[in-house]
Design a protein around this motif. Structure first.
Motif, short mmCIF file in Angstrom:
data_model
loop_
_atom_site.label_atom_id
_atom_site.label_comp_id
_atom_site.label_asym_id
_atom_site.label_seq_id
_atom_site.Cartn_x
_atom_site.Cartn_y
_atom_site.Cartn_z
N ARG A 165 0.87 -1.18 0.00
CA ARG A 165 0.00 0.00 0.00
C ARG A 165 0.90 1.22 0.00
O ARG A 165 1.48 1.59 1.03
N MET A 166 1.01 1.84 -1.16
CA MET A 166 1.95 2.95 -1.34
C MET A 166 1.24 4.15 -1.96
O MET A 166 0.23 4.01 -2.65
N LEU A 167 1.82 5.31 -1.73
CA LEU A 167 1.40 6.53 -2.41
C LEU A 167 2.50 6.91 -3.39
O LEU A 167 3.67 7.00 -3.01
N VAL A 168 2.13 7.14 -4.64
CA VAL A 168 3.08 7.55 -5.66
C VAL A 168 2.66 8.92 -6.19
O VAL A 168 1.52 9.10 -6.64
N VAL A 169 3.56 9.90 -6.10
CA VAL A 169 3.31 11.24 -6.61
C VAL A 169 4.15 11.43 -7.87
O VAL A 169 5.38 11.30 -7.82
N LEU A 170 3.49 11.72 -8.98
CA LEU A 170 4.16 11.91 -10.27
C LEU A 170 3.94 13.37 -10.70
O LEU A 170 2.83 13.78 -11.02
N ASP A 171 5.01 14.13 -10.67
CA ASP A 171 4.91 15.59 -10.86
C ASP A 171 5.21 16.00 -12.30
O ASP A 171 6.21 15.58 -12.88
N ASP A 172 4.31 16.82 -12.86
CA ASP A 172 4.52 17.47 -14.15
C ASP A 172 4.53 16.47 -15.31
O ASP A 172 5.47 16.41 -16.10
N ALA A 173 3.47 15.70 -15.42
CA ALA A 173 3.33 14.76 -16.53
C ALA A 173 2.83 15.48 -17.77
O ALA A 173 1.95 16.34 -17.69
N ALA A 174 3.39 15.12 -18.92
CA ALA A 174 2.95 15.72 -20.18
C ALA A 174 1.95 14.83 -20.91
O ALA A 174 1.07 15.32 -21.61
N THR A 175 2.09 13.51 -20.76
CA THR A 175 1.24 12.57 -21.49
C THR A 175 0.79 11.44 -20.57
O THR A 175 1.43 11.14 -19.56
N ARG A 207 -0.15 19.93 -16.63
CA ARG A 207 -0.81 21.09 -17.24
C ARG A 207 -2.02 20.67 -18.06
O ARG A 207 -2.81 21.50 -18.46
N ARG A 208 -2.14 19.36 -18.31
CA ARG A 208 -3.26 18.82 -19.06
C ARG A 208 -4.10 17.93 -18.13
O ARG A 208 -3.64 17.52 -17.08
N GLU A 209 -5.30 17.60 -18.58
CA GLU A 209 -6.17 16.76 -17.77
C GLU A 209 -5.88 15.27 -17.93
O GLU A 209 -6.36 14.45 -17.16
N LEU A 210 -5.12 14.87 -18.96
CA LEU A 210 -4.72 13.48 -19.19
C LEU A 210 -5.93 12.53 -19.22
O LEU A 210 -6.00 11.55 -18.47
N PRO A 211 -6.88 12.77 -20.12
CA PRO A 211 -8.09 11.94 -20.15
C PRO A 211 -7.84 10.50 -20.55
O PRO A 211 -8.65 9.63 -20.25
N PHE A 212 -6.72 10.22 -21.21
CA PHE A 212 -6.49 8.87 -21.72
C PHE A 212 -6.00 7.91 -20.64
O PHE A 212 -5.71 6.75 -20.92
N LEU A 213 -5.90 8.36 -19.40
CA LEU A 213 -5.54 7.45 -18.33
C LEU A 213 -6.68 6.48 -18.00
O LEU A 213 -6.46 5.44 -17.41
N GLY A 214 -7.89 6.83 -18.36
CA GLY A 214 -9.01 5.92 -18.12
C GLY A 214 -10.14 6.58 -17.38
O GLY A 214 -10.00 7.65 -16.77
N GLY A 215 -11.32 5.92 -17.43
CA GLY A 215 -12.52 6.50 -16.85
C GLY A 215 -12.53 6.54 -15.34
O GLY A 215 -13.31 7.27 -14.74
N GLY A 216 -11.67 5.75 -14.69
CA GLY A 216 -11.65 5.74 -13.24
C GLY A 216 -10.79 6.82 -12.62
O GLY A 216 -10.70 6.92 -11.39
N VAL A 217 -10.17 7.63 -13.45
CA VAL A 217 -9.28 8.68 -12.94
C VAL A 217 -10.10 9.85 -12.40
O VAL A 217 -11.11 10.26 -13.00
N VAL A 218 -9.67 10.40 -11.26
CA VAL A 218 -10.34 11.55 -10.66
C VAL A 218 -9.68 12.83 -11.15
O VAL A 218 -8.51 13.09 -10.83
N PRO A 219 -10.38 13.66 -11.93
CA PRO A 219 -9.79 14.93 -12.38
C PRO A 219 -10.05 16.03 -11.35
O PRO A 219 -11.17 16.20 -10.87
N LEU A 220 -9.00 16.77 -11.00
CA LEU A 220 -9.13 17.87 -10.06
C LEU A 220 -8.41 19.10 -10.63
O LEU A 220 -7.24 19.35 -10.33
N PRO A 221 -9.10 19.86 -11.48
CA PRO A 221 -8.47 21.06 -12.02
C PRO A 221 -8.31 22.14 -10.96
O PRO A 221 -9.20 22.35 -10.12
N LEU A 222 -7.18 22.82 -10.98
CA LEU A 222 -6.91 23.91 -10.05
C LEU A 222 -7.05 25.24 -10.78
O LEU A 222 -6.54 25.42 -11.88
N ALA A 223 -7.72 26.18 -10.14
CA ALA A 223 -7.90 27.52 -10.69
C ALA A 223 -7.10 28.52 -9.85
O ALA A 223 -6.70 28.21 -8.72
N PRO A 224 -6.83 29.71 -10.38
CA PRO A 224 -6.22 30.75 -9.54
C PRO A 224 -7.08 31.03 -8.31
O PRO A 224 -8.27 30.70 -8.27
N PHE A 225 -6.48 31.65 -7.29
CA PHE A 225 -7.21 31.96 -6.07
C PHE A 225 -8.35 32.95 -6.34
O PHE A 225 -8.29 33.76 -7.26
#
Length: 289
Positions: A150-160, A181-199
């Motif tokens: 049971r691990m947490l993996v953080v992958l920073d700044d993915a392009a594809t 910088r992209r939403e990376l929709p091709f990771l699959g339908g189970g992915v949780v998208p969390l877009p960040l906006a300016p404050f």
């Protein structure tokens, strides 16, 4: 994460080779618990993002209840605080991952690192002394080493999406948090998208106001906040520059007149570098526009 992922990345190595790799742990001893997290952003002025952090907590709870992995993507423009938010959440929940936390900088499209390069860092952290040379072998070893962990993996700044797919652990009890910088929709339908906006404006003003003691500074701070686009990175750098200033208005006027070059840290123009990188990443038509 699923049986198809290995096929996407080129298949698994022979079982005998994997057995040899796993034997390096020695006598069934428990492999090490990696903790690749840098300093918690909470100690260096992390602000806001409560809603996003709480949402990640909820999604992790839901994934655990359903017995499935969590894969979440924090997306947004340069300077919006994706990396800091990801690291803050990782520190917040790391005790829920008894087998450790891995952090890999993928480098986007500007300075991309291959999955083999990232795994060259991950595998020794998992206790593998003899890291195989080939990418397919590294992917296979990584998946075998994370099967029951049971691990947490953080992958920073993915392009594809392809960059991420090779770095997914195989355990359904693990979680992966990706920034891009992209939403990376091709990771699959189970992915949780969390877009960040300016404050929001009020949050941006609170951040800037905490750096000044001048009672009538609000008009100048509103001007500075708007010039920064309420982007967390720009606001944090601007707030650091405000501290100790005898004249807030004159400082704000100088910054607003030349924002990308005035906002610097130790001589490094971080904001300009972020936007230049984003510009180079655009298609030719958008660059011309």
């Amino acid at each position: 994460m699923n049986s198809n992922t290995g096929d996407v990345q080129g298949g698994l190595v022979q079982a005998g080779r994997v057995d040899q790799l796993l034997l390096q742990f020695g006598g069934g001893a428990r492999p090490p618990r990696p903790d690749m997290l840098p300093l918690d952003p909470a100690f260096i002025g992390f602000a806001n993002r409560t809603a996003e952090l709480d949402a990640l907590d909820r999604h992790l709870d839901e994934a655990d209840e359903a017995g499935r992995p969590l894969i979440a993507v924090l997306s947004g423009m340069p300077g919006v605080g994706k990396t800091m938010t990801a690291l803050r959440w990782a520190h917040r929940v790391k005790d829920r991952f008894p087998d450790g936390v891995l952090v890999g900088e993928i480098g986007g499209s500007d300075r991309p690192r291959t999955p083999a390069e990232v795994l060259g860092t991950f595998l020794p952290q998992l206790g593998l002394a003899d890291v195989p040379a080939g990418e397919q072998e590294r992917v296979a070893a990584f998946r075998n080493l994370t099967t029951s962990r049971r691990m947490l993996v953080v992958l920073d700044d993915a392009a594809t999406s392809a960059q991420v797919l090779a770095l997914l652990p195989s355990s359904a009890a693990s979680a992966v948090l990706v920034t891009s910088r992209r939403e990376l929709p091709f990771l699959g339908g189970g992915v949780v998208p969390l877009p960040l906006a300016p404050f929001e404006e009020d949050a941006a003003l609170r951040l800037l106001s905490a750096a000044v003691s001048e009672p009538d500074a609000e008009p100048a701070l509103r001007k500075l906040s708007a010039a920064c686009g309420r982007l967390p990175m720009a606001l944090q750098i601007a707030a650091a520059g405000l501290r100790g200033r005898s004249s807030i208005s004159s400082y704000v006027d100088r910054v607003v007149a030349d924002l990308l070059d005035r906002l610097e840290v130790d001589g490094e123009r971080l904001l300009r570098a972020q936007f230049e990188s984003a510009y180079r990443d655009l298609p030719d038509e958008l660059r011309r526009a």
